[in-house]
Design a protein around this motif. Structure first.
Motif, PDB file in Angstrom:
ATOM      1  N   LEU A  80       0.418   7.389  -1.514  1.00 21.74           N
ATOM      2  CA  LEU A  80       1.280   7.310  -2.526  1.00 21.74           C
ATOM      3  C   LEU A  80       2.294   6.349  -2.131  1.00 21.74           C
ATOM      4  O   LEU A  80       2.628   5.556  -3.086  1.00 21.74           O
ATOM      5  N   LEU A  81       2.580   6.217  -0.967  1.00 20.88           N
ATOM      6  CA  LEU A  81       3.564   5.016  -0.649  1.00 20.88           C
ATOM      7  C   LEU A  81       3.006   3.317  -0.650  1.00 20.88           C
ATOM      8  O   LEU A  81       3.483   2.846  -1.416  1.00 20.88           O
ATOM      9  N   VAL A  82       1.650   3.668  -0.437  1.00 20.11           N
ATOM     10  CA  VAL A  82       0.878   2.160  -0.518  1.00 20.11           C
ATOM     11  C   VAL A  82       0.807   1.829  -2.207  1.00 20.11           C
ATOM     12  O   VAL A  82       1.327   0.765  -2.458  1.00 20.11           O
ATOM     13  N   VAL A  83       0.387   2.900  -2.833  1.00 21.62           N
ATOM     14  CA  VAL A  83       0.163   2.706  -4.191  1.00 21.62           C
ATOM     15  C   VAL A  83       1.665   2.485  -4.926  1.00 21.62           C
ATOM     16  O   VAL A  83       1.951   1.573  -6.000  1.00 21.62           O
ATOM     17  N   THR A  84       2.729   3.000  -4.523  1.00 20.80           N
ATOM     18  CA  THR A  84       4.025   2.822  -4.895  1.00 20.80           C
ATOM     19  C   THR A  84       4.508   1.351  -4.663  1.00 20.80           C
ATOM     20  O   THR A  84       5.190   0.594  -5.556  1.00 20.80           O
ATOM     21  N   LEU A  85       4.137   1.035  -3.385  1.00 20.53           N
ATOM     22  CA  LEU A  85       4.626  -0.257  -3.188  1.00 20.53           C
ATOM     23  C   LEU A  85       3.748  -1.440  -4.024  1.00 20.53           C
ATOM     24  O   LEU A  85       4.238  -2.442  -4.387  1.00 20.53           O
ATOM     25  N   ILE A  86       2.544  -1.145  -4.377  1.00 17.57           N
ATOM     26  CA  ILE A  86       1.713  -2.259  -5.084  1.00 17.57           C
ATOM     27  C   ILE A  86       2.211  -2.114  -6.759  1.00 17.57           C
ATOM     28  O   ILE A  86       2.396  -3.109  -7.308  1.00 17.57           O
ATOM     29  N   PHE A 127      -9.606  -0.966   3.651  1.00 17.49           N
ATOM     30  CA  PHE A 127      -8.149  -0.363   3.444  1.00 17.49           C
ATOM     31  C   PHE A 127      -7.075  -1.189   4.478  1.00 17.49           C
ATOM     32  O   PHE A 127      -6.273  -1.738   3.681  1.00 17.49           O
ATOM     33  N   LEU A 128      -7.551  -1.445   5.401  1.00  9.26           N
ATOM     34  CA  LEU A 128      -6.456  -2.058   6.400  1.00  9.26           C
ATOM     35  C   LEU A 128      -6.430  -3.529   6.223  1.00  9.26           C
ATOM     36  O   LEU A 128      -5.379  -4.208   5.960  1.00  9.26           O
ATOM     37  N   GLY A 175      -3.244  -5.482   4.735  1.00 12.45           N
ATOM     38  CA  GLY A 175      -2.738  -6.576   5.616  1.00 12.45           C
ATOM     39  C   GLY A 175      -2.412  -7.588   4.549  1.00 12.45           C
ATOM     40  O   GLY A 175      -1.773  -8.577   4.782  1.00 12.45           O
ATOM     41  N   LEU A 176      -3.682  -8.182   3.614  1.00  9.94           N
ATOM     42  CA  LEU A 176      -3.435  -9.130   2.841  1.00  9.94           C
ATOM     43  C   LEU A 176      -2.423  -9.072   1.827  1.00  9.94           C
ATOM     44  O   LEU A 176      -1.706 -10.068   1.517  1.00  9.94           O
ATOM     45  N   PHE A 177      -2.081  -7.783   1.438  1.00  9.09           N
ATOM     46  CA  PHE A 177      -1.197  -7.578   0.263  1.00  9.09           C
ATOM     47  C   PHE A 177       0.301  -7.919   1.099  1.00  9.09           C
ATOM     48  O   PHE A 177       0.923  -8.495   0.489  1.00  9.09           O
ATOM     49  N   THR A 178       0.382  -7.481   2.330  1.00  8.60           N
ATOM     50  CA  THR A 178       1.575  -7.805   2.928  1.00  8.60           C
ATOM     51  C   THR A 178       1.710  -9.040   3.317  1.00  8.60           C
ATOM     52  O   THR A 178       2.894  -9.783   3.163  1.00  8.60           O
ATOM     53  N   LEU A 214      -6.108 -10.059  -3.687  1.00  9.99           N
ATOM     54  CA  LEU A 214      -7.127  -9.688  -2.802  1.00  9.99           C
ATOM     55  C   LEU A 214      -6.776  -8.448  -2.031  1.00  9.99           C
ATOM     56  O   LEU A 214      -7.633  -7.469  -1.897  1.00  9.99           O
ATOM     57  N   GLY A 215      -5.505  -8.614  -1.521  1.00  8.96           N
ATOM     58  CA  GLY A 215      -5.205  -7.204  -0.978  1.00  8.96           C
ATOM     59  C   GLY A 215      -4.959  -6.059  -1.673  1.00  8.96           C
ATOM     60  O   GLY A 215      -5.526  -4.938  -1.257  1.00  8.96           O
ATOM     61  N   GLY A 216      -4.395  -6.049  -2.797  1.00  6.61           N
ATOM     62  CA  GLY A 216      -3.943  -5.112  -3.744  1.00  6.61           C
ATOM     63  C   GLY A 216      -5.551  -4.536  -4.200  1.00  6.61           C
ATOM     64  O   GLY A 216      -5.804  -3.220  -4.264  1.00  6.61           O
ATOM     65  N   GLY A 217      -6.512  -5.399  -4.646  1.00  9.05           N
ATOM     66  CA  GLY A 217      -7.925  -5.127  -5.252  1.00  9.05           C
ATOM     67  C   GLY A 217      -8.318  -4.100  -4.056  1.00  9.05           C
ATOM     68  O   GLY A 217      -9.112  -3.159  -4.280  1.00  9.05           O
ATOM     69  N   SER A 218      -8.454  -4.792  -2.745  1.00  4.65           N
ATOM     70  CA  SER A 218      -9.242  -4.108  -1.805  1.00  4.65           C
ATOM     71  C   SER A 218      -8.742  -2.756  -1.481  1.00  4.65           C
ATOM     72  O   SER A 218      -9.248  -1.559  -1.378  1.00  4.65           O
ATOM     73  N   ALA A 219      -7.417  -2.562  -1.338  1.00  6.83           N
ATOM     74  CA  ALA A 219      -6.630  -1.315  -0.863  1.00  6.83           C
ATOM     75  C   ALA A 219      -6.863  -0.275  -2.096  1.00  6.83           C
ATOM     76  O   ALA A 219      -7.198   0.759  -1.677  1.00  6.83           O
ATOM     77  N   ILE A 220      -6.745  -0.730  -3.176  1.00  7.53           N
ATOM     78  CA  ILE A 220      -7.138   0.289  -4.243  1.00  7.53           C
ATOM     79  C   ILE A 220      -8.373   0.914  -4.424  1.00  7.53           C
ATOM     80  O   ILE A 220      -8.651   2.104  -4.372  1.00  7.53           O
TER      81      ILE A 220
END
Length: 468
Positions: A29-35, A90-91, A95-98, A122-128
């Motif tokens: 939830l924290l990752v999704v909230t940040l995105i 995910f990692l 990392g790319l999103f950050t 690229l980062g957000g798409g991969s993480a989701i």
């Protein structure tokens, strides 16, 4: 393991914030909230970014760059998740999103900022996509409706406070800190997700422990990567061409045709066989995500425009309808998680509610009535999305073999991005061609077309059920 159902101790699904899943749920939830916060904040700070970088056309390009890069990453991350597990995509995605956020904060030119948006996409798409696979492999099936409901709710707080908070930050310490401020919050999310990434955070086997990599056509790295590239480029060229139709019909028409050709070559390879003809079971389940997104966001993006330009609302007042829609979405997500449902029926009801909400927004333009009617109308539409979108996700994961969870999670994201992106883009074309001097006419045309899409979705939802 979950306890069996007995007369003395009725079975209850494992709680997503109980001991078994608490840290994984909080991290997800924290990752999704940040995105989500980044997505909700970007429109607020873009005027300041454009002024600082001397690039008035930066807004549209930066949004398109993020979406197209994310679409490509969806497919690659899904492919990797099926073959090697969800931990690496995910990692890498986080990392790319950050890194993209840090680069956007430090951007010294228009080109650097666009590159930062590509990295973020690229980062957000991969993480989701990796998160969807993580849910399928870590959470028990009966817990998934609740975690998907929580994911929907994770978008509500950023929708409510994101624009205001980012505006305050940009107005006090500068727009760069809207991006910089997200970077340190990634660390606690990663710490909480380490057990799930190691595969020991849930009841289902970790990736690689019980399922072999897929062997079908959507498990082949090179063809899938090329198909993802064709789809992403096709979507970008199509949107760019459509945007130019009203100023340069010849060039815009050629670009539109080229984009459609690229989409036709790439998209079918990214989806389960029979998806584009709404084959029974998983193919229709995947497509319903795109249908719902197309209908809802095709109208959602133009409600503030018509309220402000036609009805004299201020920007803050015009945004209230969208906020109410987000609250309806969260409420619907909560309700669908309270009990077991016939998911196909729930999606049908949700699509009908979205269609009703779309049509009801037109009442705000009826002489003698008030534009405030769009707020309760959009509450109805948001409620429909809240009950239907998690139901699509839950059904897709249930219908997906272990070795195809990544590919199908990616397919969900691809049709979502294309559905919303294309209807938003063509909505802009309609506003320019039909309602440039009469936005109400253009808006009502959009309403009619999106209602047709919503009705088609309601009719097709029954095909989500497997043939058996």
């Amino acid at each position: 393991m979950t306890a069996p159902k007995t007369l003395d101790a009725p079975y209850e699904p494992p709680r997503i914030f109980g001991p078994l899943y608490r840290t994984a749920s909080l991290g997800i939830l924290l990752v999704v909230t940040l995105i989500a916060f980044e997505g909700m904040s970007i429109s607020t700070v873009m005027p300041a970014v454009s002024e600082a970088l001397d690039a008035l056309d930066l807004y549209g390009i930066s949004i398109s760059a993020f979406l197209i890069a994310g679409l490509f990453a969806n497919v690659v991350a899904g492919l990797w998740s099926d073959r090697r597990g969800h931990a690496v995509p995910f990692l890498l995605g986080v990392g790319l999103f950050t890194a993209g956020m840090a680069l956007a904060g430090a951007a010294w030119s228009k080109e650097v900022f666009i590159a930062a948006r590509v990295v973020q996409g690229l980062g957000g798409g991969s993480a989701i996509v990796a998160i969807y696979v993580m849910i399928a492999r870590v959470y028990a099936p009966e817990a998934r409706p609740r975690i998907f409901a929580a994911l929907s709710a994770a978008w509500v707080l950023p929708a409510l406070v994101g624009p205001g908070v980012s505006g305050i930050i940009a107005g006090t310490v500068g727009w760069r800190w809207v991006f910089y401020g997200i970077v340190p919050l990634v660390v606690p999310a990663l710490v909480m997700l380490l057990p799930a990434l190691r595969g020991d955070g849930g009841e289902t086997p970790a990736p690689g422990s019980g399922s072999a990599p897929g062997s079908g056509p959507r498990s082949r790295p090179l063809p899938m990567t090329l198909a993802a590239l064709a789809t992403a480029v096709g979507a970008g060229v199509l949107l760019a061409g459509a945007d130019r139709l009203h100023t340069d019909p010849v060039t815009g028409g050629i670009a539109t045709a080229a984009g459609l050709a690229a989409l036709a070559a790439g998209l079918p390879r990214l989806l389960p066989a029979g998806s584009l003809r709404f084959g029974r079971g998983l193919p229709t389940t995947i497509m319903m995500r795109g249908v719902l997104a197309a209908a809802f966001f095709g109208v959602n993006s133009y409600i503030p425009l018509v309220l402000e330009k036609e009805l004299g609302f201020g920007l803050a007042q015009a945004g209230i309808a969208l906020t109410v829609g987000a609250l309806g979405w969260s409420t619907g997500s909560y309700l669908q998680a309270r009990r077991e449902w016939d998911r196909a029926l729930l999606v049908r009801l949700g699509a009908a509610a979205v269609t009703a909400g779309i049509l009801l927004t037109g009442l705000g333009l009826v002489p003698g009535l008030t534009g405030w009617l769009m707020a309760p109308a959009w509450l109805v539409a948001g409620l429909g999305m809240g009950v239907s979108m998690p139901s699509v996700n839950v059904t897709a994961m249930r219908q997906s073999p272990d070795a195809e969870q990544g590919a199908n999670s990616a397919a969900l994201q691809v049709v979502d991005t294309l559905g919303s992106g294309l209807t938003i883009g063509f909505g802009g074309v309609l506003v320019n061609l039909i309602g440039h001097d009469d936005i109400a006419t253009g808006y009502l045309t959009i309403v009619a077309l999106m209602a047709v899409i919503g009705l088609a979705g309601a009719a097709a939802a029954g095909r989500m059920r497997d043939a058996s």
